[in-house]
Design an enzyme around this catalytic site. Structure first.
Site, PDB file in Angstrom:
ATOM      1  CD1 TRP A 101      -2.029  -2.218   1.991  1.00 31.14           C
ATOM      2  CD2 TRP A 101      -2.892  -1.453   0.069  1.00 31.14           C
ATOM      3  NE1 TRP A 101      -2.990  -3.111   1.569  1.00 31.14           N
ATOM      4  CE2 TRP A 101      -3.528  -2.668   0.402  1.00 31.14           C
ATOM      5  CE3 TRP A 101      -3.274  -0.796  -1.102  1.00 31.14           C
ATOM      6  CZ2 TRP A 101      -4.534  -3.234  -0.405  1.00 31.14           C
ATOM      7  CZ3 TRP A 101      -4.273  -1.359  -1.899  1.00 31.14           C
ATOM      8  CH2 TRP A 101      -4.890  -2.562  -1.542  1.00 31.14           C
ATOM      9  CG  ASP A 168      -3.396   3.738   4.001  1.00 31.52           C
ATOM     10  OD1 ASP A 168      -4.474   3.557   4.604  1.00 31.52           O
ATOM     11  OD2 ASP A 168      -3.065   3.096   2.983  1.00 31.52           O
ATOM     12  CE  LYS A 192      -8.346  -3.576   3.807  1.00 33.77           C
ATOM     13  NZ  LYS A 192      -7.756  -2.684   2.807  1.00 33.77           N
TER      14      LYS A 192
END
Ligand SMILES: *Cc1c(COP(=O)(O)O)cnc(C)c1O
Length: 351
Positions: A101, A168, A192
């Protein structure tokens, strides 16, 4: 049979959230309409958006200096949107590369500032968090991925720097206390640890905006969404509602500190078994082990099939590792009960 949901995302939700979301899907507050059929300009939805925002502020202790936004496009859109809105072309910005990511964030953000990778753990397939790296003088922002969903590492102590952090937090927001004032911007896809896919939470320090000098398309400009309370266009109402329900659940359970305690307990139980059981081995550096996504291998790959079959019989789903790590990954977000981790440990002991 009760399922134990270890999927990495979309992921487990608390039972009460699913129950109340189902009710709202059929008939919201006995109004004879589904929440999915109602105008986003109506008082019901406006109130849901306000409640969701105030819960984010309350749980994370977010001051008025920050805007709280519910956007679309996933965390993946924040890779470029954060950079486009915050960086001037000549701004020095550092990115800590801790996995897939972060790598994607770098690829998108490098077009908007003088970006450099300050440290990377790519040399060891991202199985640790780099430490003791030095930012170049004058660096304005440091981007970090707080929890690496795929590799199973998590930043436990955030670097002390003069640069403002951009984080993030897609896979660990609301799982532990954070100090929002250390950040220029925090973003998280909801699917999530917060709610459903379709909404992305953004917390941004307002005085950083409107200074880049570049043209930003209306829909990609945070200021558009701040001015219209995340309803410039039609917001993803149902995912926001689910997020609101989940935040109410977190609050009722005792808030972020209670979540952190619960998550630590689950993580300790599973990591202890990984370390004690001669058949298994963890894939990450011990001090960087994630409390959200636990990655591990069977030392003898030939046992993989037997393990997966036993898991299936015990109602355990979503345990297969990401292809870039192999082996297994147990994702244990806020909503997961300790009893599900116990079920997994029982299977491991029975191998
Ligand atoms: C899943 C994930 C993303 C991507 O999120 P989308 O909402 O699917 O774009 C980004 N960062 C992290 C840390 C993730 O876990």
């Amino acid at each position: 049979m009760k399922k134990h949901n270890f999927f990495a995302g979309p992921a487990i939700l608390p039972e009460i959230v699913k129950k109340n979301a189902s009710k709202a899907a059929l008939n919201y507050k006995n109004k004879g309409l589904s929440l999915m059929e109602m105008s986003h300009r109506g008082p019901e939805i406006v109130s849901i958006m306000e409640t969701a925002e105030s819960l984010v502020r309350e749980l994370l202790n977010v001051s008025d200096k920050y805007a709280v936004l519910f956007l679309t496009g996933g965390a993946s859109s924040q890779f470029f949107m954060s950079a486009m809105n915050l960086f001037k072309a000549k701004d020095k910005v550092a990115y800590l590369n801790t996995g897939t990511w972060s790598t994607k964030a770098i690829k998108e953000a490098k077009h908007y500032g003088d970006l450099y990778e300050v440290a990377s753990s790519k040399d060891k397939n991202f199985n640790y968090i780099p430490r003791n790296f030095k930012l170049k003088g004058g660096t304005k922002f440091l981007h970090v991925t707080s929890n690496n969903t795929i590799f199973g590492t998590q930043i436990k102590t955030f670097p002390k720097t003069k640069a403002l952090m951009i984080a993030d937090m897609s896979s660990d927001i609301f799982s532990r206390p954070i100090k929002v004032d250390d950040y220029g911007l925090i973003y998280a896809g909801a699917q999530k640890n917060v709610g459903l896919a379709g909404v992305t939470l953004v917390i941004v320090r307002k005085n950083l905006l409107g200074k880049t000098g570049r043209h930003i398309p209306t829909m990609l400009d945070y200021q558009t969404h701040i001015a219209k309370n995340s309803a410039f266009n039609t917001p993803p109402v149902f995912p926001i509602y689910t997020t609101m329900l989940n935040l109410q659940w977190i609050k009722a359970k005792g808030g972020i500190k209670a979540m952190a305690k619960r998550n630590k307990e689950k993580a300790n139980l599973l990591y202890s078994e990984i370390d004690a059981n001669p058949l298994f081995v963890g894939t990450t550096a011990k001090r960087d082990r994630s409390h959200m996504n636990v990655t591990f291998l069977l030392k003898d790959e030939k046992l993989n099939k037997k393990f997966l079959t036993k898991c299936k019989k015990a109602g355990i789903v979503g345990i297969k590792g990401h292809r870039s790590v192999g082996g297994f990954r147990a994702s244990m977000y806020n909503a997961m009960e300790l009893s599900s981790v116990k079920a997994l440990v029982k299977v491991m002991k029975s191998m």
